[in-house]
Design a protein around this motif. Structure first.
Motif, PDB file in Angstrom:
ATOM      1  N   GLY A  86     -18.337  11.805 -31.265  1.00  0.00           N
ATOM      2  CA  GLY A  86     -17.077  11.155 -31.600  1.00  0.00           C
ATOM      3  C   GLY A  86     -16.390  10.674 -30.344  1.00  0.00           C
ATOM      4  O   GLY A  86     -16.780  11.012 -29.224  1.00  0.00           O
ATOM      5  N   GLY A  87     -15.351   9.863 -30.534  1.00  0.00           N
ATOM      6  CA  GLY A  87     -14.631   9.365 -29.368  1.00  0.00           C
ATOM      7  C   GLY A  87     -13.313   8.743 -29.738  1.00  0.00           C
ATOM      8  O   GLY A  87     -13.004   8.522 -30.918  1.00  0.00           O
ATOM      9  N   ILE A  88     -12.522   8.460 -28.710  1.00  0.00           N
ATOM     10  CA  ILE A  88     -11.241   7.786 -28.881  1.00  0.00           C
ATOM     11  C   ILE A  88     -11.263   6.487 -28.083  1.00  0.00           C
ATOM     12  O   ILE A  88     -11.891   6.402 -27.036  1.00  0.00           O
ATOM     13  CB  ILE A  88     -10.052   8.682 -28.454  1.00  0.00           C
ATOM     14  N   SER A  89     -10.617   5.459 -28.629  1.00  0.00           N
ATOM     15  CA  SER A  89     -10.470   4.177 -27.949  1.00  0.00           C
ATOM     16  C   SER A  89     -11.834   3.654 -27.495  1.00  0.00           C
ATOM     17  O   SER A  89     -12.716   3.462 -28.320  1.00  0.00           O
ATOM     18  CB  SER A  89      -9.483   4.328 -26.794  1.00  0.00           C
ATOM     19  N   MET A  90     -12.034   3.409 -26.202  1.00  0.00           N
ATOM     20  CA  MET A  90     -13.332   2.951 -25.721  1.00  0.00           C
ATOM     21  C   MET A  90     -14.453   3.854 -26.211  1.00  0.00           C
ATOM     22  O   MET A  90     -15.530   3.387 -26.613  1.00  0.00           O
ATOM     23  CB  MET A  90     -13.327   2.897 -24.194  1.00  0.00           C
ATOM     24  N   GLY A  91     -14.231   5.153 -26.193  1.00  0.00           N
ATOM     25  CA  GLY A  91     -15.247   6.100 -26.615  1.00  0.00           C
ATOM     26  C   GLY A  91     -15.528   6.083 -28.103  1.00  0.00           C
ATOM     27  O   GLY A  91     -16.615   6.483 -28.537  1.00  0.00           O
ATOM     28  N   ALA A  92     -14.560   5.616 -28.896  1.00  0.00           N
ATOM     29  CA  ALA A  92     -14.772   5.545 -30.350  1.00  0.00           C
ATOM     30  C   ALA A  92     -15.841   4.518 -30.678  1.00  0.00           C
ATOM     31  O   ALA A  92     -16.781   4.790 -31.437  1.00  0.00           O
ATOM     32  CB  ALA A  92     -13.463   5.204 -31.050  1.00  0.00           C
ATOM     33  N   GLY A  93     -15.697   3.321 -30.109  1.00  0.00           N
ATOM     34  CA  GLY A  93     -16.706   2.289 -30.340  1.00  0.00           C
ATOM     35  C   GLY A  93     -18.059   2.700 -29.803  1.00  0.00           C
ATOM     36  O   GLY A  93     -19.098   2.467 -30.440  1.00  0.00           O
ATOM     37  N   ALA A  94     -18.072   3.338 -28.629  1.00  0.00           N
ATOM     38  CA  ALA A  94     -19.331   3.775 -28.039  1.00  0.00           C
ATOM     39  C   ALA A  94     -20.011   4.835 -28.895  1.00  0.00           C
ATOM     40  O   ALA A  94     -21.237   4.820 -29.069  1.00  0.00           O
ATOM     41  CB  ALA A  94     -19.086   4.308 -26.633  1.00  0.00           C
ATOM     42  N   ALA A  95     -19.234   5.765 -29.446  1.00  0.00           N
ATOM     43  CA  ALA A  95     -19.804   6.811 -30.288  1.00  0.00           C
ATOM     44  C   ALA A  95     -20.460   6.214 -31.527  1.00  0.00           C
ATOM     45  O   ALA A  95     -21.579   6.592 -31.901  1.00  0.00           O
ATOM     46  CB  ALA A  95     -18.726   7.819 -30.684  1.00  0.00           C
ATOM     47  N   MET A  96     -19.766   5.278 -32.163  1.00  0.00           N
ATOM     48  CA  MET A  96     -20.323   4.659 -33.365  1.00  0.00           C
ATOM     49  C   MET A  96     -21.572   3.857 -33.019  1.00  0.00           C
ATOM     50  O   MET A  96     -22.571   3.875 -33.759  1.00  0.00           O
ATOM     51  CB  MET A  96     -19.263   3.773 -34.014  1.00  0.00           C
ATOM     52  N   THR A  97     -21.533   3.154 -31.885  1.00  0.00           N
ATOM     53  CA  THR A  97     -22.704   2.374 -31.467  1.00  0.00           C
ATOM     54  C   THR A  97     -23.883   3.285 -31.165  1.00  0.00           C
ATOM     55  O   THR A  97     -25.024   3.010 -31.571  1.00  0.00           O
ATOM     56  CB  THR A  97     -22.354   1.533 -30.229  1.00  0.00           C
TER      57      THR A  97
END
Length: 409
Positions: free
Chosen positions: A245-256
């Protein structure tokens, strides 16, 4: 200690300091341009929507507009309800992009570039970890990135617990935003080992094509999806169930990463992220990368090519089928006290408002995509919330509760 809510983007989301008077002038210019666009577009749709929800009275918005006065709180609601033409799905970010605003204006001096160490030829844990109770900090040499990476672990009490990898926002500081905002307490009674890489500022947690003069060598996807499980997990647990999981920049990266390594992660969450490399996704990616002074094309080349498509979690959403998925975002609408919490800093307030409005649009788009494909996902569209850690920290336990069944909890 937690970073005060006064930084719009806070611990993991703030840009490097630029001269404050200039940032305020730029912020006011962006407010003025946005307000002018709002007036040109007409207030009727905004007022009607606002009246229906009861979030703001039409009289207050109309009176402010007539008088040429827009308060921070009313502006945040006006922008949300306006849905102005030419906004690229997000009024503030679209307007900023069309006006040529660049995060380079706010970046100030870039951080020191990580210098590759040619002597690092093996990915391995270096020395003993720093241990403070169940908090551990490891230094791991990366053969790909030719440098040492600090990784935080909030260890579960149970030695057989699964893993949750957390990806921070654009600053990726040490201690991480997660740790600064209470991950140790949030996960103290959860039977999961929380793993948090640090030092990936502005990188999108991706493998870059080229070494960047500012960010150095970035091979973060390989490090997180391949190296960390190989060298770290055997030291901590025999359980090989993982979520990310992630927040902000990390949210998109986690989903990718969950789409690119579907066998690795059983659950995934994103808080205040963007999950596509479409027009709005490209704007947000550019702002993320350039806010740290890096060069966007060093990542995957020119936006729109096959590599960008390959990193679009929504184009590749079918690979998420069967996983536990959670997303949430606010709207950029300020809550009572937000203006004071931002220390009356115009530029940071505008940034927090604009970025969350944009990620709200991204989250709605993801919701539509999952429904189109018939993929089950738990998605919260919150009525308020700015792009900062005071919001993220409230949603992380909600996100974890939604997906933790995927790793057997």
């Amino acid at each position: 200690m937690p970073v005060p809510n006064g930084d719009a983007t806070n611990a993991a989301e703030r840009t490097h300091a630029a001269p404050v008077p200039f940032m305020r002038r730029a912020g006011r210019a962006l407010i003025a341009a946005t307000a002018a666009t709002a007036l040109a577009a007409g207030l009727a749709p905004s007022v009607a929507n606002a009246q229906e929800t009861g979030a703001i009275s039409p009289e207050s918005v109309a009176n402010d507009a007539v008088l040429g006065v827009v308060t921070p709180e009313s502006l945040s609601q006006l922008l949300y309800f306006g849905n102005f033409p030419g906004s690229s799905g997000s009024s503030m970010m679209g307007i900023a992009n069309s006006l040529g605003f660049s995060p380079n204006m706010f970046a100030g001096e870039p951080p020191p570039s990580p210098q590759p160490n040619p002597k690092i030829t093996e990915t391995k844990i270096v020395g003993d970890p720093v241990v403070e109770g169940r908090y551990e900090r490891y230094l791991i040499d990366s053969a790909d990135m030719k440098r040492g990476i600090t990784v935080e672990v909030h260890r579960a009490a149970n030695p057989g617990a699964p893993f949750l990898y957390l990806l921070d926002g654009v600053g990726s500081e040490l201690p991480s935003g997660f740790t600064q905002w209470g991950a140790g307490e949030q996960f103290a009674n959860e039977n999961v080992n929380v793993v948090i890489p640090t030092g990936g500022q502005g990188s999108m947690w991706a493998d870059w094509n080229e070494q960047d003069p500012v960010l150095g060598i970035s091979k973060w996807e390989s490090f997180i999806s391949r190296d960390l499980p190989a060298v770290l997990e055997p030291r901590i647990s025999t359980n090989r169930n993982r979520a990310i999981g992630g927040i902000s920049m990390g949210a998109g990266a986690a989903m990718t990463m969950a789409t690119r390594h579907p066998d690795l992660y059983k659950g995934v969450f994103g808080v205040s992220g963007c999950y596509s490399t479409d027009a709005l996704g490209q704007i947000l990616t550019r702002y993320t990368v350039e806010s740290r002074g890096a060069t966007l094309t060093n990542m995957w080349g020119e936006p729109g090519n096959d590599q960008w498509v390959a990193h679009d979690a929504m184009i590749n959403a079918e690979k998420l089928r069967g996983k536990a998925i959670y997303m949430s975002s606010g709207t950029g609408v300020a809550e009572p006290g937000d203006w004071d919490a931002y220390n009356n800093d115009v530029a940071n307030f505008v940034a927090g408002m604009a970025l969350e409005q944009a990620t709200g649009q991204c989250t709605h788009a993801a919701d539509r995509r999952f429904k189109e494909l018939g993929i089950q996902a738990d998605i919260d569209h919150l009525p308020t919330g700015m792009h900062n850690w005071s919001y993220y920290s409230r949603q992380i336990p909600v996100a974890w509760d939604s997906i933790k069944h995927s790793v057997g909890l």
